[in-house]
Structure formats: structure tokens, C-alpha cells
Design a protein around this motif. Sequence first.
Motif, PDB file in Angstrom:
ATOM      1  N   ALA A 188       0.835  -1.211   0.000  1.00 19.32           N
ATOM      2  CA  ALA A 188       0.000   0.000   0.000  1.00 19.32           C
ATOM      3  C   ALA A 188       0.868   1.258   0.000  1.00 19.32           C
ATOM      4  N   ARG A 189       1.932   1.282   0.812  1.00 23.28           N
ATOM      5  CA  ARG A 189       2.822   2.444   0.854  1.00 23.28           C
ATOM      6  C   ARG A 189       3.545   2.627  -0.489  1.00 23.28           C
ATOM      7  N   LEU A 190       3.965   1.522  -1.079  1.00 27.97           N
ATOM      8  CA  LEU A 190       4.613   1.608  -2.389  1.00 27.97           C
ATOM      9  C   LEU A 190       3.658   2.129  -3.449  1.00 27.97           C
ATOM     10  N   ALA A 191       2.418   1.674  -3.410  1.00 29.48           N
ATOM     11  CA  ALA A 191       1.427   2.131  -4.386  1.00 29.48           C
ATOM     12  C   ALA A 191       1.182   3.626  -4.240  1.00 29.48           C
ATOM     13  N   ILE A 192       1.114   4.117  -2.998  1.00 26.50           N
ATOM     14  CA  ILE A 192       0.899   5.551  -2.765  1.00 26.50           C
ATOM     15  C   ILE A 192       2.082   6.361  -3.284  1.00 26.50           C
ATOM     16  N   SER A 193       3.300   5.925  -2.980  1.00 30.78           N
ATOM     17  CA  SER A 193       4.465   6.682  -3.432  1.00 30.78           C
ATOM     18  C   SER A 193       4.616   6.609  -4.956  1.00 30.78           C
ATOM     19  N   LEU A 194       4.291   5.465  -5.557  1.00 31.06           N
ATOM     20  CA  LEU A 194       4.347   5.359  -7.022  1.00 31.06           C
ATOM     21  C   LEU A 194       3.311   6.261  -7.682  1.00 31.06           C
ATOM     22  N   LEU A 195       2.121   6.333  -7.090  1.00 30.75           N
ATOM     23  CA  LEU A 195       1.070   7.187  -7.623  1.00 30.75           C
ATOM     24  C   LEU A 195       1.473   8.663  -7.543  1.00 30.75           C
TER      25      LEU A 195
END
Length: 107
Positions: free
Chosen positions: A23-30
Motif C-alpha cells: 500500500a505504501r509503495l502504491a501511494i508513493s508510485l502514484l
Amino acid sequence: MNRNDFKSMSTDELWALHQEVAARLAISLLAEKRLLEDRLKQLKGGIEAERAKSPTGRRPYPTVVPKFRNPDRPSETWAGRGKTPRWLAAKLKSGKRIDDFRIREVA
């Protein structure tokens, strides 16, 4: 965390940790993707603004008025740019001067 902490965790705890990391990776990638898209829009906007000035994408050239006219066919003119037209080349070959075909400016 060190390796031993992972070994002591249960499968459910490891799965929860995996979901949190994903979830944290998805937020930072977004967030990074949005930033890059904004930069791309700015770059495209500059390019499109330049192209909007001219529909062909080339810089606009001023209109060139004709300087020479064929006396036999007044509709045939030449601005003095590019290759010499056939009618003018033939007349010059026959001994006439280029000034004989110059269009006189009306003052």
C-alpha cells in the motif's frame, strides 16, 4: 527489523506487513506518477504552443511579392526565389536581360 523478527512472525502477521508495504509503495508510485505527468503536460504545452503559431509546424514566412512577369502570359510570375522558371530561362537564353521582365513598382 532484522531477519529473526520475520522468522518469529506468523503467516498472518507477515501477510499484513506485506499488504502495508504494498500500500505504501502504491501511494508513493502514484505520487511520483502524478509528478511526472504534470511535468510532461508542461513540456507538451510548450511544444503545442509553438506549433499553434503555425499549422504546419514551420515558422511563418512573410509573403513574397513577384518581381518578374512573363510578357507572353502575364499570369506567370516569379519572385526571384528558387529555381528559375522555364519561361524565364528560355527568354534569357534567347538573349534578353532579366531586367526586361522585372515588374515595375507603381509609386
